[in-house]
Design a protein around this motif. Structure first.
Motif, short mmCIF file in Angstrom:
data_model
loop_
_atom_site.label_atom_id
_atom_site.label_comp_id
_atom_site.label_asym_id
_atom_site.label_seq_id
_atom_site.Cartn_x
_atom_site.Cartn_y
_atom_site.Cartn_z
N ALA A 46 27.38 40.90 37.03
CA ALA A 46 28.78 40.89 36.58
C ALA A 46 29.71 41.04 37.77
N LEU A 47 30.83 40.36 37.68
CA LEU A 47 31.90 40.49 38.66
C LEU A 47 32.97 41.37 38.04
N LEU A 48 33.23 42.52 38.67
CA LEU A 48 34.29 43.41 38.20
C LEU A 48 35.60 42.95 38.81
N VAL A 49 36.62 42.78 37.96
CA VAL A 49 37.92 42.29 38.41
C VAL A 49 39.00 43.28 37.98
N ASP A 50 39.61 43.91 38.96
CA ASP A 50 40.64 44.93 38.74
C ASP A 50 42.00 44.25 38.73
N ILE A 51 42.69 44.30 37.58
CA ILE A 51 44.01 43.67 37.47
C ILE A 51 45.15 44.69 37.47
N ARG A 52 44.85 45.96 37.76
CA ARG A 52 45.90 46.98 37.78
C ARG A 52 46.91 46.67 38.89
N LEU A 74 45.41 35.81 37.82
CA LEU A 74 44.04 35.88 37.31
C LEU A 74 43.44 34.52 37.00
N GLU A 75 44.11 33.73 36.19
CA GLU A 75 43.56 32.45 35.77
C GLU A 75 43.37 31.51 36.96
N ARG A 85 40.86 29.09 43.48
CA ARG A 85 39.85 30.04 43.01
C ARG A 85 39.31 30.91 44.14
N LEU A 86 38.82 32.07 43.75
CA LEU A 86 38.12 32.96 44.67
C LEU A 86 36.73 32.41 44.94
N PRO A 87 36.14 32.74 46.08
CA PRO A 87 34.76 32.31 46.34
C PRO A 87 33.79 32.81 45.27
N GLU A 88 34.10 33.96 44.67
CA GLU A 88 33.24 34.54 43.63
C GLU A 88 33.28 33.75 42.32
N ALA A 89 34.29 32.92 42.13
CA ALA A 89 34.45 32.14 40.89
C ALA A 89 33.53 30.93 40.96
N THR A 90 32.24 31.19 40.77
CA THR A 90 31.22 30.18 41.03
C THR A 90 30.92 29.23 39.87
N GLY A 91 31.32 29.59 38.67
CA GLY A 91 31.02 28.71 37.54
C GLY A 91 31.41 29.35 36.22
N HIS A 92 31.34 28.55 35.19
CA HIS A 92 31.75 29.01 33.86
C HIS A 92 30.78 30.02 33.24
N ALA A 93 29.58 30.12 33.77
CA ALA A 93 28.60 31.07 33.24
C ALA A 93 28.75 32.47 33.85
N LEU A 94 29.68 32.62 34.77
CA LEU A 94 29.90 33.90 35.42
C LEU A 94 30.30 34.97 34.41
N ARG A 95 29.68 36.12 34.50
CA ARG A 95 30.06 37.26 33.65
C ARG A 95 31.14 38.04 34.39
N ILE A 96 32.30 38.09 33.80
CA ILE A 96 33.46 38.75 34.40
C ILE A 96 33.84 39.93 33.53
N VAL A 97 34.06 41.08 34.16
CA VAL A 97 34.54 42.26 33.46
C VAL A 97 35.94 42.55 34.00
N VAL A 98 36.95 42.34 33.17
CA VAL A 98 38.34 42.58 33.56
C VAL A 98 38.65 44.05 33.32
N LEU A 113 40.83 34.12 29.87
CA LEU A 113 39.71 33.54 30.62
C LEU A 113 38.78 32.76 29.69
N HIS A 114 38.64 33.22 28.45
CA HIS A 114 37.85 32.46 27.48
C HIS A 114 38.46 31.07 27.27
N HIS A 115 39.78 30.99 27.25
CA HIS A 115 40.45 29.70 27.08
C HIS A 115 40.15 28.75 28.24
N LEU A 116 39.78 29.30 29.39
CA LEU A 116 39.42 28.48 30.55
C LEU A 116 37.93 28.12 30.55
#
Length: 139
Positions: A46-52, A74-75, A85-98, A113-116
């Motif tokens: 999982a990629l943890l993404v801090d949006i604070r 974010l999008e 995109r960030l280098p970590e944004a490797t594909g649509h199967a990426l598990r992202i925890v916002v 992100l689901h809409h993307l």
């Protein structure tokens, strides 16, 4: 002269309040608890993404290994097909925890992100504050 249609128009459902919207959005994907998010990130699943926003990050600290992405970017940063995109944004199967501060804004961000097409995106139940209460690492 006839009156204009009411706020719901003809056959349009009444507007949702934010509480009902959150209930509906949260029912559309499985949210993740802090300990599970920690373990998934440590395992590389999982990629943890801090949006604070910056003031909260400065006040409360950061989750080690989390990527900081301002909510308004974010999008653009996580779209695997996007030019920004960030280098970590490797594909649509990426598990992202916002992660937001308390787990509200992150729900709506995960839905976006689901809409993307990032269908494994989710958010952290209770946000950063729950992470910290769970005694998980903060720097």
């Amino acid at each position: 002269m006839s009156a204009a249609p009411g706020p719901t128009g003809h056959g349009t459902p009444p507007p949702l309040g934010i509480d009902e919207l959150l209930v509906r959005v949260r029912a559309s994907f499985e949210r993740i608890e802090p300990q599970e998010a920690y373990e998934a990130a440590r395992a590389g699943d999982a990629l943890l993404v801090d949006i604070r926003y910056a003031a909260l990050r400065e006040r409360d600290g950061l989750i080690p290994g989390a990527v900081v992405v301002e909510r308004n970017e974010l999008e653009w940063r996580l779209d695997p097909q996007g030019s920004h995109r960030l280098p970590e944004a490797t594909g649509h199967a990426l598990r992202i925890v916002v992660i937001c501060n308390e787990g509200y804004a992150s729900t709506l961000a995960a839905q976006s992100l689901h809409h993307l097409g990032l269908h494994r995106a989710t958010d952290l139940v209770g946000g950063f504050q729950a992470w910290r209460r769970a005694g998980l690492p903060v720097v």
